[in-house]
Design a protein around this motif. Structure first.
Motif, mmCIF file in Angstrom:
data_model
loop_
_atom_site.group_PDB
_atom_site.id
_atom_site.type_symbol
_atom_site.label_atom_id
_atom_site.label_comp_id
_atom_site.label_asym_id
_atom_site.label_seq_id
_atom_site.Cartn_x
_atom_site.Cartn_y
_atom_site.Cartn_z
ATOM 1 N N LYS A 94 0.859 -1.228 -0.148
ATOM 2 C CA LYS A 94 0.007 0.118 -0.047
ATOM 3 C C LYS A 94 0.752 1.357 0.083
ATOM 4 O O LYS A 94 0.329 2.421 -0.441
ATOM 5 C CB LYS A 94 -1.051 -0.070 1.247
ATOM 6 C CG LYS A 94 -1.944 -0.971 1.158
ATOM 7 C CD LYS A 94 -3.220 -0.854 2.213
ATOM 8 C CE LYS A 94 -4.108 -1.998 2.256
ATOM 9 N NZ LYS A 94 -5.240 -1.508 1.180
ATOM 10 N N LEU A 140 -2.422 3.575 -5.261
ATOM 11 C CA LEU A 140 -3.862 2.903 -4.805
ATOM 12 C C LEU A 140 -4.685 3.560 -5.685
ATOM 13 O O LEU A 140 -5.934 3.196 -5.954
ATOM 14 C CB LEU A 140 -4.160 2.951 -3.510
ATOM 15 C CG LEU A 140 -3.145 2.037 -2.550
ATOM 16 C CD1 LEU A 140 -3.588 2.331 -1.171
ATOM 17 C CD2 LEU A 140 -3.303 0.814 -2.993
ATOM 18 N N ASP A 141 -4.727 4.992 -5.971
ATOM 19 C CA ASP A 141 -5.808 5.531 -6.845
ATOM 20 C C ASP A 141 -5.666 5.552 -8.089
ATOM 21 O O ASP A 141 -5.953 6.597 -8.987
ATOM 22 C CB ASP A 141 -5.970 6.945 -6.315
ATOM 23 C CG ASP A 141 -4.670 8.049 -6.180
ATOM 24 O OD1 ASP A 141 -3.471 7.544 -6.839
ATOM 25 O OD2 ASP A 141 -4.659 9.077 -6.091
ATOM 26 N N SER A 195 -5.305 2.990 -11.898
ATOM 27 C CA SER A 195 -5.870 1.857 -12.238
ATOM 28 C C SER A 195 -4.871 0.730 -12.276
ATOM 29 O O SER A 195 -3.679 0.825 -12.062
ATOM 30 C CB SER A 195 -6.130 1.938 -13.669
ATOM 31 O OG SER A 195 -4.966 1.992 -14.681
ATOM 32 N N GLN A 249 -10.193 -0.471 -13.098
ATOM 33 C CA GLN A 249 -10.511 -0.445 -11.652
ATOM 34 C C GLN A 249 -8.997 0.073 -10.876
ATOM 35 O O GLN A 249 -8.179 -0.430 -11.219
ATOM 36 C CB GLN A 249 -10.934 -1.774 -11.001
ATOM 37 C CG GLN A 249 -11.090 -1.837 -9.658
ATOM 38 C CD GLN A 249 -12.571 -1.239 -9.252
ATOM 39 O OE1 GLN A 249 -12.697 -0.036 -9.083
ATOM 40 N NE2 GLN A 249 -13.516 -2.119 -9.329
ATOM 41 N N ASN A 250 -9.413 0.987 -9.971
ATOM 42 C CA ASN A 250 -8.481 1.434 -9.118
ATOM 43 C C ASN A 250 -7.693 0.548 -8.221
ATOM 44 O O ASN A 250 -8.848 -0.387 -7.573
ATOM 45 C CB ASN A 250 -8.929 2.694 -8.374
ATOM 46 C CG ASN A 250 -8.630 3.982 -9.244
ATOM 47 O OD1 ASN A 250 -8.342 4.240 -10.337
ATOM 48 N ND2 ASN A 250 -9.040 4.888 -8.385
ATOM 49 N N GLY A 279 -6.567 0.524 -5.136
ATOM 50 C CA GLY A 279 -7.192 0.559 -4.081
ATOM 51 C C GLY A 279 -8.455 0.170 -3.771
ATOM 52 O O GLY A 279 -8.994 -0.057 -2.442
ATOM 53 N N ASN A 280 -9.116 -0.149 -4.524
ATOM 54 C CA ASN A 280 -10.759 -0.829 -4.665
ATOM 55 C C ASN A 280 -10.560 -2.347 -4.529
ATOM 56 O O ASN A 280 -11.640 -2.895 -4.083
ATOM 57 C CB ASN A 280 -11.556 -0.312 -5.775
ATOM 58 C CG ASN A 280 -12.030 1.144 -5.826
ATOM 59 O OD1 ASN A 280 -11.748 1.815 -4.521
ATOM 60 N ND2 ASN A 280 -12.202 1.588 -6.921
ATOM 61 N N GLN A 294 -4.683 -6.978 -4.636
ATOM 62 C CA GLN A 294 -3.822 -5.803 -4.891
ATOM 63 C C GLN A 294 -2.389 -6.554 -4.666
ATOM 64 O O GLN A 294 -1.464 -6.013 -5.661
ATOM 65 C CB GLN A 294 -3.614 -4.935 -3.492
ATOM 66 C CG GLN A 294 -4.798 -4.179 -3.503
ATOM 67 C CD GLN A 294 -4.918 -3.210 -2.165
ATOM 68 O OE1 GLN A 294 -3.975 -3.246 -1.250
ATOM 69 N NE2 GLN A 294 -5.995 -2.492 -2.109
#
Length: 519
Positions: free
Chosen positions: A353, A359-360, A362, A407-408, A410-411, A417
């Motif tokens: 992370k 994270l924000d 794609s 999709q980001n 972070g989602n 991840q």
């Protein structure tokens, strides 16, 4: 009749393009330790975010019954008032504040005129720290204690909120086996005091050890709840519920075709702390990895493995770094991360992370980030279609759960991840790949897929260096294992000759030798 402290009924949660929870039901008895198991993206953390109010009422459907009362939590403070406290997988502590300040942040101890009562703050912090076995002073800064102790601070923080139902999301993912067992024993002690706990973990041996019941989620739906009254459930029984089939081998077989040619070597590698520059973190480390070889690094928390790896990867950690690096027999001077990548060295960080992903951004952007030249034209302009196609290929190979490569990151769930992070470095096509806790927070099925990718890499003549706190993983995947303790290599084993007992014995022996020198 069962005394349920918690019932979650028909919980459904939708995200754009994804049904994260599909009519999930959960019943937790008062005073038990209840485990939630499932593959990455199964909905475990989402369900607990609904329970804690992190996902507020109105953004899901279904009912939460706590202590016999229907609850509609609008935020995390609503649930905490009733004694429901969640500790997330990623620790939410502020490094520059003291232990006491972190423990009571947002829950300050104030005097009659509304000012913070610092004497009471530090007094209460010390009392809660004693309950979890922390011997540090409550005035110590968070950044000056290790990850294992930070996890204990989070638990002490929960206790300060008069917790009745404690939720722990992957509490041992960053801990070694010794610290993990200590934390689980603490939960068992809390159980004797009447506390109820819900634990999310991919470490099935921990589930078997401490959980009274196990609820399995798959693809956002409840599959079953398995009783474990004697704490000796067969791990394969849990796996079958998680993946829908038996997983006969945890580690894929491979032909050990290790070359005599050395791909990467470090000689007399020494690293000092980046801030406290007088503190030596790694001292005089020498090791090598051959082409076609997987070399493991074992050690307790604070052994210096991550710091060593980051310093080797373009001096991305440390100060006063000295020693030599060799790639394919030629000495290299890697000034930064870009240098390392250009020389065929890659580092999959343990902290996805903070240091691994944006994270924000794609999935597609994150996948190509380490080697954008491969998806760019001669003018350096990114071919978006090519970038998307490459990202989709890795989504398919790694079975990443996402509605789209747009999709980001972070989602995604933590495990997915981790797959994106691995894809990023696979796309860079390194000759030597350093994997730092590569399966942290990943389910058994996804672990197997990552192990297969490691085997494919070494079959191509590439080399893998794996740092792991899970000894079965090291023993199951490596050709050789180095053992580190307090910044030094203290032993080396061929994997076929290594055991957990021998590795721990090597660490203890080095401690005894150090104590004898200091005496």
């Amino acid at each position: 009749m069962a005394d349920y402290i918690l019932e979650m009924k028909n919980i459904t949660k939708l995200y754009p393009g994804v049904k994260a929870l599909d009519d999930v039901n959960l019943q937790v008895e008062r005073g038990e330790i209840h485990a939630l198991c499932g593959e990455n993206g199964a909905g475990k953390s989402t369900l607990m975010n609904v329970l804690s109010g992190t996902i507020p009422f109105g953004q899901y459907t279904g009912d939460i019954i706590y202590n016999g009362q229907e609850c509609k939590f609008n935020n995390i403070h609503d649930s905490e008032k009733l004694g429901i406290v969640i500790i997330h997988q990623e620790l939410a502590l502020i490094p520059e504040l003291t232990i006491a300040e972190n423990m009571f942040l947002g829950n300050e101890r104030r005097n009659k005129i509304g000012k913070i009562d610092w004497n009471e703050t530090y007094h209460q912090a010390t009392a809660q720290m004693k309950r979890v076995g922390l011997k540090e002073k409550s005035s110590v800064l968070i950044k000056d204690i290790g990850t294992g102790k930070q996890q204990l601070v989070e638990i002490a923080k929960a206790l300060s909120k008069n917790v009745k139902l404690l939720i722990l999301d992957e509490p041992t993912s960053s801990l070694n086996e010794e610290d993990s067992r200590m934390l689980l024993d603490m939960l068992l002690d809390f159980k004797k005091e009447g506390m109820t706990s819900i634990i999310i973990t991919h470490k099935l041996n921990e589930v078997a050890y401490c959980a009274d019941k196990i609820t399995v989620l798959r693809d956002g739906a409840t599959i079953e709840t398995i009783p474990n009254p004697d704490h000796n459930i067969d791990e394969e029984r849990i796996i079958k519920g998680m993946v829908g089939r038996e997983l006969t081998n945890r580690f894929p077989e491979r032909q050990h075709t290790v070359s005599d040619e050395i791909a990467f070597e470090a000689r007399n590698w020494t690293v000092y702390h980046p801030v406290y520059t007088e503190k030596c973190i790694d001292k005089d480390i020498s090791f090598h990895v051959k082409k076609g070889e997987i070399v493991g690094f074992s050690g307790l928390q604070g052994a210096g493995r991550t710091e060593m790896a980051m310093a080797l990867f373009g001096k991305s950690y440390g100060s006063h770094i000295s020693g030599q690096e060799f790639i394919n027999g030629k000495e290299v001077h890697l000034k930064n991360e870009h240098d390392a990548i250009e020389h065929g060295l890659a580092y999959v960080t343990e902290d996805r992370k903070v240091n691994g992903l944006v994270l924000d951004a794609s999935i597609a952007w994150n996948t190509s980030m380490a080697k954008m030249s491969k998806v760019s034209d001669s003018r350096g302009i990114i071919d978006v279609a090519k970038e998307n196609n490459v990202a989709q290929e890795y989504v398919d190979v790694l079975k990443t759960k996402t509605p789209s490569v747009q999709q980001n990151a972070g989602n995604l769930s933590g495990g997915n991840q981790q797959k994106v992070l691995l894809a990023k470095w696979m796309f860079a096509d390194p000759d030597v790949l350093i994997l730092d806790e590569p399966t942290r927070g990943i389910d058994v099925g996804a672990k197997y897929e990552i192990y297969c990718i490691m085997n494919d890499m070494v079959a191509q003549g590439k080399s893998v260096i794996m740092i792991s706190s899970e000894m079965p993983e090291l023993l199951g995947m490596c050709d050789r294992i180095y053992v580190m303790n307090e910044g030094s290599i203290v032993a080396e084993f061929m994997a076929k000759d290594a055991t957990q007992e021998k590795i721990l014995a090597a660490i203890l022996k080095s401690d005894d030798q150090k104590a004898a020198k200091e005496a």
